[in-house]
Write a protein that holds these residues in place. Structure first.
Motif, PDB file in Angstrom:
ATOM      1  N   GLU A  31       0.856  -1.172   0.242  1.00  7.74           N
ATOM      2  CA  GLU A  31       0.001   0.072   0.132  1.00  7.74           C
ATOM      3  C   GLU A  31       0.726   1.245   0.142  1.00  7.74           C
ATOM      4  N   THR A  32       1.940   1.457   0.735  1.00  7.40           N
ATOM      5  CA  THR A  32       2.747   2.196   0.539  1.00  7.40           C
ATOM      6  C   THR A  32       3.524   2.521  -0.769  1.00  7.40           C
ATOM      7  N   LYS A  33       3.653   1.476  -1.565  1.00  8.28           N
ATOM      8  CA  LYS A  33       4.341   1.894  -2.822  1.00  8.28           C
ATOM      9  C   LYS A  33       3.364   2.277  -3.787  1.00  8.28           C
ATOM     10  N   VAL A  34       1.887   1.887  -3.574  1.00  7.07           N
ATOM     11  CA  VAL A  34       1.007   2.215  -4.276  1.00  7.07           C
ATOM     12  C   VAL A  34       0.617   3.768  -3.970  1.00  7.07           C
ATOM     13  N   ASP A  35       0.849   4.244  -2.733  1.00  6.34           N
ATOM     14  CA  ASP A  35       0.573   5.717  -2.493  1.00  6.34           C
ATOM     15  C   ASP A  35       1.793   6.529  -3.062  1.00  6.34           C
ATOM     16  N   ILE A  36       2.832   5.924  -3.137  1.00  8.31           N
ATOM     17  CA  ILE A  36       4.008   6.764  -3.648  1.00  8.31           C
ATOM     18  C   ILE A  36       3.676   6.859  -5.221  1.00  8.31           C
ATOM     19  N   LEU A  37       3.323   5.830  -6.008  1.00  6.54           N
ATOM     20  CA  LEU A  37       2.941   5.766  -7.142  1.00  6.54           C
ATOM     21  C   LEU A  37       1.842   6.961  -7.584  1.00  6.54           C
ATOM     22  N   LYS A  38       0.718   6.886  -6.697  1.00  4.79           N
ATOM     23  CA  LYS A  38      -0.308   7.802  -6.912  1.00  4.79           C
ATOM     24  C   LYS A  38       0.225   9.190  -6.814  1.00  4.79           C
ATOM     25  N   GLU A  39       1.017   9.508  -5.666  1.00  6.91           N
ATOM     26  CA  GLU A  39       1.689  11.091  -5.429  1.00  6.91           C
ATOM     27  C   GLU A  39       2.441  11.269  -6.543  1.00  6.91           C
ATOM     28  N   GLU A  40       3.259  10.459  -7.268  1.00  2.00           N
ATOM     29  CA  GLU A  40       4.269  10.684  -8.430  1.00  2.00           C
ATOM     30  C   GLU A  40       3.342  11.018  -9.503  1.00  2.00           C
ATOM     31  N   PHE A  41       2.268  10.202  -9.813  1.00  2.00           N
ATOM     32  CA  PHE A  41       1.456  10.471 -10.925  1.00  2.00           C
ATOM     33  C   PHE A  41       0.846  11.881 -10.791  1.00  2.00           C
ATOM     34  N   HIS A  42       0.310  12.146  -9.729  1.00  2.00           N
ATOM     35  CA  HIS A  42      -0.480  13.451  -9.512  1.00  2.00           C
ATOM     36  C   HIS A  42       0.303  14.596  -9.717  1.00  2.00           C
ATOM     37  N   LEU A  43       1.812  14.649  -9.265  1.00  2.00           N
ATOM     38  CA  LEU A  43       2.738  15.689  -9.354  1.00  2.00           C
ATOM     39  C   LEU A  43       3.369  15.835 -10.573  1.00  2.00           C
ATOM     40  N   HIS A  52      -8.985   4.245  -6.122  1.00  2.00           N
ATOM     41  CA  HIS A  52      -9.210   3.827  -4.719  1.00  2.00           C
ATOM     42  C   HIS A  52      -8.623   2.461  -4.455  1.00  2.00           C
ATOM     43  N   THR A  53      -8.032   2.064  -3.369  1.00  2.00           N
ATOM     44  CA  THR A  53      -7.717   0.781  -3.070  1.00  2.00           C
ATOM     45  C   THR A  53      -8.421   0.244  -1.654  1.00  2.00           C
ATOM     46  N   LYS A  54      -8.428  -1.178  -1.665  1.00  2.00           N
ATOM     47  CA  LYS A  54      -9.165  -1.745  -0.620  1.00  2.00           C
ATOM     48  C   LYS A  54      -8.245  -2.981  -0.346  1.00  2.00           C
ATOM     49  N   SER A  55      -7.887  -3.406   1.004  1.00  2.00           N
ATOM     50  CA  SER A  55      -7.000  -4.333   1.368  1.00  2.00           C
ATOM     51  C   SER A  55      -7.926  -5.334   2.386  1.00  2.00           C
ATOM     52  N   THR A  92      -8.753   0.102  -7.909  1.00  2.00           N
ATOM     53  CA  THR A  92      -9.520   0.357  -8.684  1.00  2.00           C
ATOM     54  C   THR A  92      -8.994   1.467  -9.482  1.00  2.00           C
ATOM     55  N   CYS A  93      -9.583   1.592 -11.036  1.00  2.00           N
ATOM     56  CA  CYS A  93      -9.053   2.618 -11.714  1.00  2.00           C
ATOM     57  C   CYS A  93      -9.917   3.150 -12.512  1.00  2.00           C
ATOM     58  N   SER A  94      -9.933   4.079 -13.157  1.00  3.73           N
ATOM     59  CA  SER A  94     -11.088   4.799 -14.121  1.00  3.73           C
ATOM     60  C   SER A  94     -10.797   4.198 -15.534  1.00  3.73           C
ATOM     61  N   PHE A  95      -9.724   4.002 -15.789  1.00  5.81           N
ATOM     62  CA  PHE A  95      -9.752   3.155 -17.558  1.00  5.81           C
ATOM     63  C   PHE A  95      -8.937   1.975 -17.383  1.00  5.81           C
ATOM     64  N   ILE A  96      -9.310   1.246 -18.559  1.00  6.56           N
ATOM     65  CA  ILE A  96      -8.443   0.085 -18.775  1.00  6.56           C
ATOM     66  C   ILE A  96      -7.025   0.126 -18.799  1.00  6.56           C
ATOM     67  N   SER A  97      -6.667   1.192 -19.460  1.00  3.26           N
ATOM     68  CA  SER A  97      -5.158   1.219 -19.977  1.00  3.26           C
ATOM     69  C   SER A  97      -4.575   1.783 -18.460  1.00  3.26           C
ATOM     70  N   ASP A  98      -5.097   2.346 -17.528  1.00  4.42           N
ATOM     71  CA  ASP A  98      -4.654   2.616 -16.080  1.00  4.42           C
ATOM     72  C   ASP A  98      -4.258   0.964 -15.531  1.00  4.42           C
ATOM     73  N   ILE A  99      -5.005   0.208 -15.698  1.00  4.67           N
ATOM     74  CA  ILE A  99      -4.690  -0.994 -15.371  1.00  4.67           C
ATOM     75  C   ILE A  99      -3.361  -1.844 -15.495  1.00  4.67           C
ATOM     76  N   TYR A 100      -3.184  -1.836 -16.842  1.00  5.36           N
ATOM     77  CA  TYR A 100      -1.740  -2.211 -17.252  1.00  5.36           C
ATOM     78  C   TYR A 100      -0.822  -1.218 -17.072  1.00  5.36           C
ATOM     79  N   TRP A 101      -0.865  -0.130 -17.073  1.00  6.49           N
ATOM     80  CA  TRP A 101       0.076   0.829 -16.385  1.00  6.49           C
ATOM     81  C   TRP A 101       0.469   0.563 -15.136  1.00  6.49           C
ATOM     82  N   ILE A 102      -0.491   0.481 -14.226  1.00  6.66           N
ATOM     83  CA  ILE A 102      -0.018   0.134 -12.878  1.00  6.66           C
ATOM     84  C   ILE A 102       0.364  -0.965 -12.701  1.00  6.66           C
ATOM     85  N   SER A 103       0.179  -2.146 -13.397  1.00  6.06           N
ATOM     86  CA  SER A 103       0.716  -3.565 -13.476  1.00  6.06           C
ATOM     87  C   SER A 103       2.155  -3.400 -13.910  1.00  6.06           C
TER      88      SER A 103
END
Length: 253
Positions: A31-43, A52-55, A92-103
């Protein structure tokens, strides 16, 4: 209960607690790694591919029930070998391309080991279920050793997640015996959901192209950035220096 029996129960409790803690820590790491990716992309991209994420962690009762269904032993080694989804993270993402991007971004993390990929987007299940499943090992550093802990990651769009949630509720209500008519309607709903995802993906790409054209010549705006809600501007001298480094292939970031 005798003192020896109490000590035995305490020892077992501590072993189970320690075992379950490893999965909790593995989820925290991920989850920490995902949070870092979220902030990196936002900036950097002014865009966040993660809605959003759910564990979740399976309970000991759920783990035992699954062991019995699989006909496996009840040792800790048997649990590790036969149950790979004790810890789960849903992204959970908005778009299909986001899924493979995150992967791809997760796959590029050197300390994560992707063991298995199941692509139910390119190859949906017969009932219409779509999602990308990654089985990965996450390193967890305990006080006396390192453990590589399995975590199942499911990445899906909002539409896929809504359909999966609805399907789960229907199966729970009918105790797995869903009428054929509802199964057919669920499959049709999954197809409609996929059509919506594809249409939104196309709209997303067109909007991003328009945004790119609008900001192409706005050099002053491009030279600004924000970290921790603080705005910064890149000095012209630094911009010129870094431009030269990039031309010479010296950029280290």
């Amino acid at each position: 209960m005798s003192i020896s029996q109490m000590e035995q129960v305490k020892t077992i409790r501590n072993k189970i607690t320690r075992f379950m803690m490893m999965y909790k820590f593995a989820l925290s790491e991920l989850e920490t790694k995902v949070d870092i990716l979220k902030e990196e992309f936002h900036l950097l991209h002014d865009y966040n591919p993660i809605e959003h994420t759910k564990s979740r962690i399976k309970t000991p009762v759920s783990i035992m029930n699954k062991l019995h269904r699989k006909g496996c032993g009840t040792s800790f080694s048997s649990i590790r070998e036969n149950i790979k989804d004790i810890a789960g993270l849903r992204i959970t993402c908005s778009f299909i391309s986001d899924i493979y991007w995150i992967s791809e971004m997760l796959s590029n993390q050197s300390d994560l080991n992707i063991v298995e990929i199941k692509d139910y987007i390119m190859n949906p299940k017969p009932n219409g279920y779509r999602s990308l499943h990654l089985l990965m090992q996450v390193p967890v550093f305990m006080s006396d050793r390192q453990e590589n802990v399995f975590v199942e990651v499911q990445i899906r769009t909002i539409a896929m997640d809504f359909w999966a949630s609805l399907e789960h509720k229907i199966f729970y209500k009918y105790d797995q015996s869903v009428p054929a008519r509802l199964l057919q309607e669920l499959k049709e709903a999954a197809d409609s959901s996929n059509e919506l995802d594809l249409r939104m993906e196309r709209l997303h790409r067109e909007i991003e192209a328009i945004k790119g054209e609008q900001h192409h010549d706005d050099a002053e705006e491009l030279a600004r950035f924000m970290i921790d809600n603080k705005h910064f501007s890149i000095p012209a001298a630094l911009m010129e220096l870094l431009s030269e480094d990039i031309k010479l292939g010296k950029s280290g970031v």
